[in-house]
Design a protein around this motif. Sequence first.
Motif, PDB file in Angstrom:
ATOM      1  N   ARG A 150       0.843  -1.205   0.000  1.00  0.00           N
ATOM      2  CA  ARG A 150       0.000   0.000   0.000  1.00  0.00           C
ATOM      3  C   ARG A 150       0.877   1.254   0.000  1.00  0.00           C
ATOM      4  O   ARG A 150       0.561   2.246  -0.671  1.00  0.00           O
ATOM      5  CB  ARG A 150      -0.956  -0.013   1.205  1.00  0.00           C
ATOM      6  N   LYS A 159      -2.470   6.106   1.285  1.00  0.00           N
ATOM      7  CA  LYS A 159      -2.289   6.749   2.590  1.00  0.00           C
ATOM      8  C   LYS A 159      -1.346   7.941   2.427  1.00  0.00           C
ATOM      9  O   LYS A 159      -0.148   7.863   2.739  1.00  0.00           O
ATOM     10  CB  LYS A 159      -1.721   5.714   3.577  1.00  0.00           C
ATOM     11  N   GLU A 163     -16.621   5.872   6.749  1.00  0.00           N
ATOM     12  CA  GLU A 163     -15.696   5.287   7.719  1.00  0.00           C
ATOM     13  C   GLU A 163     -15.440   6.262   8.852  1.00  0.00           C
ATOM     14  O   GLU A 163     -15.909   7.395   8.826  1.00  0.00           O
ATOM     15  CB  GLU A 163     -14.379   4.894   7.024  1.00  0.00           C
ATOM     16  N   TYR A 192      -4.902  13.458   5.590  1.00  0.00           N
ATOM     17  CA  TYR A 192      -5.246  13.324   7.011  1.00  0.00           C
ATOM     18  C   TYR A 192      -5.703  14.624   7.670  1.00  0.00           C
ATOM     19  O   TYR A 192      -6.120  14.619   8.825  1.00  0.00           O
ATOM     20  CB  TYR A 192      -4.105  12.605   7.757  1.00  0.00           C
ATOM     21  N   THR A 209      -5.605  -0.892  12.020  1.00  0.00           N
ATOM     22  CA  THR A 209      -4.362  -1.431  12.590  1.00  0.00           C
ATOM     23  C   THR A 209      -4.109  -0.866  13.977  1.00  0.00           C
ATOM     24  O   THR A 209      -3.785  -1.606  14.911  1.00  0.00           O
ATOM     25  CB  THR A 209      -3.188  -1.089  11.657  1.00  0.00           C
ATOM     26  N   ILE A 267      -6.617  -2.857   5.830  1.00  0.00           N
ATOM     27  CA  ILE A 267      -6.061  -4.219   5.888  1.00  0.00           C
ATOM     28  C   ILE A 267      -6.756  -4.989   7.019  1.00  0.00           C
ATOM     29  O   ILE A 267      -7.010  -6.185   6.907  1.00  0.00           O
ATOM     30  CB  ILE A 267      -4.521  -4.132   6.029  1.00  0.00           C
ATOM     31  N   THR A 268      -7.119  -4.287   8.083  1.00  0.00           N
ATOM     32  CA  THR A 268      -7.869  -4.937   9.172  1.00  0.00           C
ATOM     33  C   THR A 268      -9.267  -5.302   8.672  1.00  0.00           C
ATOM     34  O   THR A 268      -9.788  -6.379   8.975  1.00  0.00           O
ATOM     35  CB  THR A 268      -7.982  -3.988  10.387  1.00  0.00           C
TER      36      THR A 268
HETATM   37  N1  PMP Z   1      -9.671   4.330   7.290  1.00  0.00           N
HETATM   38  C1  PMP Z   1      -8.779   5.322   7.470  1.00  0.00           C
HETATM   39  C2  PMP Z   1      -9.154   6.701   7.068  1.00  0.00           C
HETATM   40  C3  PMP Z   1      -7.532   5.046   8.033  1.00  0.00           C
HETATM   41  O1  PMP Z   1      -6.647   6.023   8.228  1.00  0.00           O
HETATM   42  C4  PMP Z   1      -7.225   3.726   8.417  1.00  0.00           C
HETATM   43  C5  PMP Z   1      -5.880   3.425   9.035  1.00  0.00           C
HETATM   44  N2  PMP Z   1      -4.934   3.142   8.032  1.00  0.00           N
HETATM   45  C6  PMP Z   1      -8.175   2.728   8.197  1.00  0.00           C
HETATM   46  C7  PMP Z   1      -9.385   3.066   7.638  1.00  0.00           C
HETATM   47  C8  PMP Z   1      -7.892   1.304   8.582  1.00  0.00           C
HETATM   48  O2  PMP Z   1      -6.884   0.777   7.751  1.00  0.00           O
HETATM   49  P1  PMP Z   1      -5.970  -0.421   8.247  1.00  0.00           P
HETATM   50  O3  PMP Z   1      -6.891  -1.486   8.725  1.00  0.00           O
HETATM   51  O4  PMP Z   1      -5.229  -0.816   7.005  1.00  0.00           O
HETATM   52  O5  PMP Z   1      -5.099   0.091   9.307  1.00  0.00           O
END
Ligand code: PMP
Length: 297
Positions: free
Chosen positions: A60, A153, A187, A158, A250, A213-214
């Motif tokens: 990623r 990402k 989300e 952010y 995560t 990924i989770t």
């Molecule tokens: N949504 C957002 C906006 C995030 O920042 C994250 C964290 N990376 C997730 C979902 C969850 O992603 P992951 O399970 O890959 O950490």
Amino acid sequence: MYYTKDSIIYHNGAYMHPEKASGNLYSQALHYGNGVFEGIRSYKTKFGAKVFKAAEHYERLKYGAQVMGIPCDYTVDELVDITYNLLEKNNLQDAYIRPILVTGANMSLLTAEESFLTIQCWEWGKYMGDKLLKVKTSRFQRPNPKSCFVEAKITGHYTNSILSTNEAKKAGYDEALLLDMNGNVAECSGANVFMEKEGKLYTPKRGHIMAGITRSTIIEICKEEGIPVAETHFTLEELKQADSAFFTGTAAEVVGLASLDDYTFPLSWEASLGYKLMQLYKQEVLCERSQKLSEAI
Ligand code: PMP
């Protein structure tokens, strides 16, 4: 809090104390948010430190670098090797790992030709804690997927997460839930969302969300355990008729929701699928899920 006098980071090809590292004040990442990062966890397992889904995280990172045109000369295998070396140098097994690919000096809006990789790690408990969360629907939406690559990402993305978290905390809530540009549930500011209704799970489908990924791990576990799960769009009104809901990420791992705005989820957390999945996820990351729960009974 993130480092001590003994901490070591990886920075531009060398291992060093964080205070020995230097950056460039003309970096495009600093000025325009053009950098890519990851949030990864390593767990202390019976086989030693195990970085959970390390390859998926670094793929990623490389995807984000590629769509933004940021040079990344490291292979996924090299990145994974550096991560294990770094954990060893910091004497850490249970750790949060934060790689970031920072762009070099460039004040134009054309991607900088240079980039610098830093990887930091530190001990970090569950990001949103263990308590059930009081969540507020944000007035901010997730970005339009036609305005950016929502599955990458990118550091600049952010600011949206920061705005919504600030808003929720200021109003006395724990976390924010964001809708997408069409008014569907998207989300949390840093995690994906699932809802449970009549014994079935639903999570927003890809398109307007980070493909966590989770989130995929939870979907895989559901499939293995025979828990019905659908990836589909749903509205806030539908979420406010759910029996239960939880976030996945995560940093956050699996965490339940107590309420959303003035709606209290009626099913007790301990009786929910989210609670069962929280335990199965823990077993998965600790390499203790050799036998499926359904087979074990
Ligand atoms: N949504 C957002 C906006 C995030 O920042 C994250 C964290 N990376 C997730 C979902 C969850 O992603 P992951 O399970 O890959 O950490």
